[in-house]
Design a protein around this motif. Structure first.
Motif, PDB file in Angstrom:
ATOM      1  N   TYR A 168       5.654 -21.319 -38.023  1.00  0.00           N
ATOM      2  CA  TYR A 168       5.866 -22.642 -38.605  1.00  0.00           C
ATOM      3  C   TYR A 168       5.302 -23.730 -37.685  1.00  0.00           C
ATOM      4  CZ  TYR A 168       9.573 -19.758 -40.729  1.00  0.00           C
ATOM      5  OH  TYR A 168      10.288 -18.754 -41.322  1.00  0.00           O
ATOM      6  N   PHE A 169       5.549 -23.572 -36.377  1.00  0.00           N
ATOM      7  CA  PHE A 169       5.021 -24.546 -35.421  1.00  0.00           C
ATOM      8  C   PHE A 169       3.494 -24.522 -35.402  1.00  0.00           C
ATOM      9  CE2 PHE A 169       9.331 -23.906 -33.681  1.00  0.00           C
ATOM     10  CZ  PHE A 169       9.745 -25.228 -33.643  1.00  0.00           C
ATOM     11  N   PHE A 170       2.915 -23.314 -35.422  1.00  0.00           N
ATOM     12  CA  PHE A 170       1.453 -23.219 -35.437  1.00  0.00           C
ATOM     13  C   PHE A 170       0.887 -23.892 -36.686  1.00  0.00           C
ATOM     14  CE2 PHE A 170       2.110 -18.970 -33.059  1.00  0.00           C
ATOM     15  CZ  PHE A 170       2.219 -19.633 -31.854  1.00  0.00           C
ATOM     16  N   TYR A 171       1.570 -23.703 -37.804  1.00  0.00           N
ATOM     17  CA  TYR A 171       1.138 -24.298 -39.070  1.00  0.00           C
ATOM     18  C   TYR A 171       1.154 -25.826 -38.978  1.00  0.00           C
ATOM     19  CZ  TYR A 171       1.142 -25.166 -44.152  1.00  0.00           C
ATOM     20  OH  TYR A 171       0.853 -25.597 -45.427  1.00  0.00           O
ATOM     21  N   LEU A 172       2.232 -26.368 -38.421  1.00  0.00           N
ATOM     22  CA  LEU A 172       2.336 -27.818 -38.280  1.00  0.00           C
ATOM     23  C   LEU A 172       1.293 -28.367 -37.311  1.00  0.00           C
ATOM     24  CD1 LEU A 172       6.211 -28.231 -38.167  1.00  0.00           C
ATOM     25  CD2 LEU A 172       4.683 -28.954 -40.011  1.00  0.00           C
ATOM     26  N   VAL A 173       1.083 -27.659 -36.199  1.00  0.00           N
ATOM     27  CA  VAL A 173       0.066 -28.100 -35.231  1.00  0.00           C
ATOM     28  C   VAL A 173      -1.316 -28.068 -35.867  1.00  0.00           C
ATOM     29  CG1 VAL A 173      -1.101 -27.449 -33.093  1.00  0.00           C
ATOM     30  CG2 VAL A 173       1.394 -27.529 -33.172  1.00  0.00           C
ATOM     31  N   GLU A 174      -1.588 -27.008 -36.636  1.00  0.00           N
ATOM     32  CA  GLU A 174      -2.875 -26.919 -37.339  1.00  0.00           C
ATOM     33  C   GLU A 174      -3.084 -28.130 -38.243  1.00  0.00           C
ATOM     34  OE1 GLU A 174      -4.959 -24.092 -40.778  1.00  0.00           O
ATOM     35  OE2 GLU A 174      -2.981 -23.596 -39.980  1.00  0.00           O
ATOM     36  N   ALA A 175      -2.035 -28.489 -39.005  1.00  0.00           N
ATOM     37  CA  ALA A 175      -2.142 -29.636 -39.911  1.00  0.00           C
ATOM     38  C   ALA A 175      -2.321 -30.939 -39.142  1.00  0.00           C
ATOM     39  CB  ALA A 175      -0.896 -29.711 -40.790  1.00  0.00           C
ATOM     40  N   MET A 176      -1.652 -31.077 -38.011  1.00  0.00           N
ATOM     41  CA  MET A 176      -1.761 -32.305 -37.229  1.00  0.00           C
ATOM     42  C   MET A 176      -3.132 -32.434 -36.579  1.00  0.00           C
ATOM     43  SD  MET A 176       2.090 -32.250 -35.620  1.00  0.00           S
ATOM     44  CE  MET A 176       2.050 -33.852 -34.790  1.00  0.00           C
ATOM     45  N   ILE A 177      -3.698 -31.315 -36.167  1.00  0.00           N
ATOM     46  CA  ILE A 177      -5.072 -31.351 -35.632  1.00  0.00           C
ATOM     47  C   ILE A 177      -6.040 -31.787 -36.722  1.00  0.00           C
ATOM     48  CG2 ILE A 177      -6.972 -29.930 -34.762  1.00  0.00           C
ATOM     49  CD1 ILE A 177      -4.861 -28.323 -33.207  1.00  0.00           C
ATOM     50  N   ASP A 178      -5.853 -31.244 -37.927  1.00  0.00           N
ATOM     51  CA  ASP A 178      -6.698 -31.656 -39.053  1.00  0.00           C
ATOM     52  C   ASP A 178      -6.547 -33.151 -39.320  1.00  0.00           C
ATOM     53  OD1 ASP A 178      -7.717 -29.142 -39.406  1.00  0.00           O
ATOM     54  OD2 ASP A 178      -6.394 -28.607 -41.074  1.00  0.00           O
ATOM     55  N   ALA A 179      -5.335 -33.665 -39.177  1.00  0.00           N
ATOM     56  CA  ALA A 179      -5.122 -35.101 -39.376  1.00  0.00           C
ATOM     57  C   ALA A 179      -5.883 -35.907 -38.330  1.00  0.00           C
ATOM     58  CB  ALA A 179      -3.629 -35.420 -39.307  1.00  0.00           C
ATOM     59  N   GLY A 180      -5.897 -35.425 -37.103  1.00  0.00           N
ATOM     60  CA  GLY A 180      -6.654 -36.109 -36.054  1.00  0.00           C
ATOM     61  C   GLY A 180      -8.133 -36.157 -36.364  1.00  0.00           C
ATOM     62  N   ILE A 181      -8.648 -35.046 -36.894  1.00  0.00           N
ATOM     63  CA  ILE A 181     -10.069 -35.004 -37.277  1.00  0.00           C
ATOM     64  C   ILE A 181     -10.328 -35.982 -38.419  1.00  0.00           C
ATOM     65  CG2 ILE A 181     -11.882 -33.525 -38.251  1.00  0.00           C
ATOM     66  CD1 ILE A 181     -10.460 -31.173 -36.829  1.00  0.00           C
ATOM     67  N   LEU A 182      -9.402 -36.021 -39.382  1.00  0.00           N
ATOM     68  CA  LEU A 182      -9.528 -36.964 -40.495  1.00  0.00           C
ATOM     69  C   LEU A 182      -9.588 -38.404 -40.002  1.00  0.00           C
ATOM     70  CD1 LEU A 182      -9.461 -37.368 -43.627  1.00  0.00           C
ATOM     71  CD2 LEU A 182      -6.966 -37.525 -43.408  1.00  0.00           C
ATOM     72  N   LEU A 183      -8.883 -38.685 -38.917  1.00  0.00           N
ATOM     73  CA  LEU A 183      -8.846 -40.040 -38.361  1.00  0.00           C
ATOM     74  C   LEU A 183     -10.006 -40.323 -37.417  1.00  0.00           C
ATOM     75  CD1 LEU A 183      -5.002 -40.340 -37.680  1.00  0.00           C
ATOM     76  CD2 LEU A 183      -6.296 -41.226 -39.636  1.00  0.00           C
ATOM     77  N   GLY A 184     -10.911 -39.350 -37.265  1.00  0.00           N
ATOM     78  CA  GLY A 184     -12.117 -39.593 -36.492  1.00  0.00           C
ATOM     79  C   GLY A 184     -12.144 -39.024 -35.090  1.00  0.00           C
ATOM     80  N   LEU A 185     -11.127 -38.241 -34.700  1.00  0.00           N
ATOM     81  CA  LEU A 185     -11.112 -37.653 -33.357  1.00  0.00           C
ATOM     82  C   LEU A 185     -11.849 -36.322 -33.342  1.00  0.00           C
ATOM     83  CD1 LEU A 185      -7.374 -38.270 -32.368  1.00  0.00           C
ATOM     84  CD2 LEU A 185      -9.372 -39.634 -31.711  1.00  0.00           C
ATOM     85  N   PRO A 186     -12.519 -35.988 -32.251  1.00  0.00           N
ATOM     86  CA  PRO A 186     -13.116 -34.653 -32.128  1.00  0.00           C
ATOM     87  C   PRO A 186     -12.023 -33.580 -32.156  1.00  0.00           C
ATOM     88  CG  PRO A 186     -13.929 -36.133 -30.417  1.00  0.00           C
ATOM     89  CD  PRO A 186     -12.777 -36.825 -31.081  1.00  0.00           C
ATOM     90  N   ARG A 187     -12.343 -32.403 -32.681  1.00  0.00           N
ATOM     91  CA  ARG A 187     -11.350 -31.339 -32.805  1.00  0.00           C
ATOM     92  C   ARG A 187     -10.719 -30.984 -31.455  1.00  0.00           C
ATOM     93  NH1 ARG A 187      -9.747 -27.501 -36.304  1.00  0.00           N
ATOM     94  NH2 ARG A 187     -11.301 -28.157 -37.853  1.00  0.00           N
TER      95      ARG A 187
END
Length: 270
Positions: free
Chosen positions: A175-194
């Motif tokens: 569950y934590f990995f899933y949430l972290v994965e989604a939050m990383i994707d959100a960072g990319i959506l906001l313009g941050l490098p992966r």
């Protein structure tokens, strides 16, 4: 010296072997079974522990840790049944499988301890819950507690709670990995490098986990300390609530518990 055999040297089995070695156990007092010869050779080369067949493991070991997939348990029990007696200790790391399954299939009096670990065992940060079967004594539980303390924390629970433990902490890292994965994707959506998004979120998760572990405060209070009036965080929390994230987590964990129950029932006998 107690001889310990790990039946099934997948990731959890390997992590346990590694933890036992780092905890002071001698390689000569450890054994493992592995169906794939190349994998067995790899583990022997890496740890100096000898791979054996199930029959030899059962004859030589005082403690047998069963770490196979639940669907693979039947042939293992078929092999173990004529070989074990009350002087052996069976430790089951198989999700969903009750101690009663082992007690039906093995000789009378064989002590069984059920364990639900999780994958942070790979970094010696496991959360393992242990439960005694019909023939397991306080001494048997102490042996298992000591064994698992090399790879993380250990708690004792009634076996009736093990399906809930499986859903909460056994599956919890996913569950934590899933949430972290989604939050990383959100960072990319906001313009941050992966890579940067990953670094920011992973360290935030590590820090938050440490605060939870070391603080006596309830998670609600820790969250509120980050949530300023009319600030950025409260707007994010509003969206999480609007999209039912809390309810989704409750439903997900309940579904995991139901699946754990199903795994046990799959091996019921009339």
């Amino acid at each position: 010296m107690t001889v310990i055999a790990v039946l099934g040297a997948g990731k959890i089995g390997e992590a346990l072997l590694s933890g036992l070695l780092h905890g002071g156990h001698e390689a000569g007092d450890l054994l493992f079974t592995e169906r794939y010869p190349a994998r067995a050779d790899e583990l022997t080369s890496r740890y100096g522990v000898r791979g054996v067949e199930v029959e030899e493991a059962a004859k030589r070991a005082d403690v047998l840790v069963v770490a196979v997939k639940p669907q693979d348990i039947e042939p293992v029990l078929d092999e173990l049944a004529p070989l074990l007696g009350p002087s052996s200790l069976v430790v089951s790391l198989c999700a969903g499988l009750p101690t009663s399954l082992y007690e039906r299939r093995l000789a009378d009096g064989v002590p069984v301890v059920r364990v639900m670990p999780n994958t942070p065992m790979l970094v010696n940060e496991a959360m393992s819950a242990i439960s005694a079967g019909r023939y397991a004594t306080a001494e048997h539980l102490a042996v298992v507690r000591d064994l698992l303390s090399h790879v993380g924390q250990v708690v004792e629970v009634p076996e009736g709670q093990q399906d809930a433990v499986t859903a909460l902490s056994g599956s919890g890292p996913a569950y934590f990995f899933y949430l972290v994965e989604a939050m990383i994707d959100a960072g990319i959506l906001l313009g941050l490098p992966r890579a940067l998004a990953g670094q920011l979120i992973i360290q935030s998760a590590v820090g938050a986990a440490k605060m939870l572990a070391e603080s006596d405060e309830h998670p609600v209070l820790l969250r509120e300390a980050v949530t300023s009036p009319a600030g950025t965080t409260i707007n994010a929390i509003r969206e999480l609530e609007k999209h039912g994230v809390r309810a989704a987590l409750l439903a997900a964990i309940e579904a995991a518990k139901d699946r754990s129950v199903e795994l046990g029932k799959a091996h019921d006998e009339d």
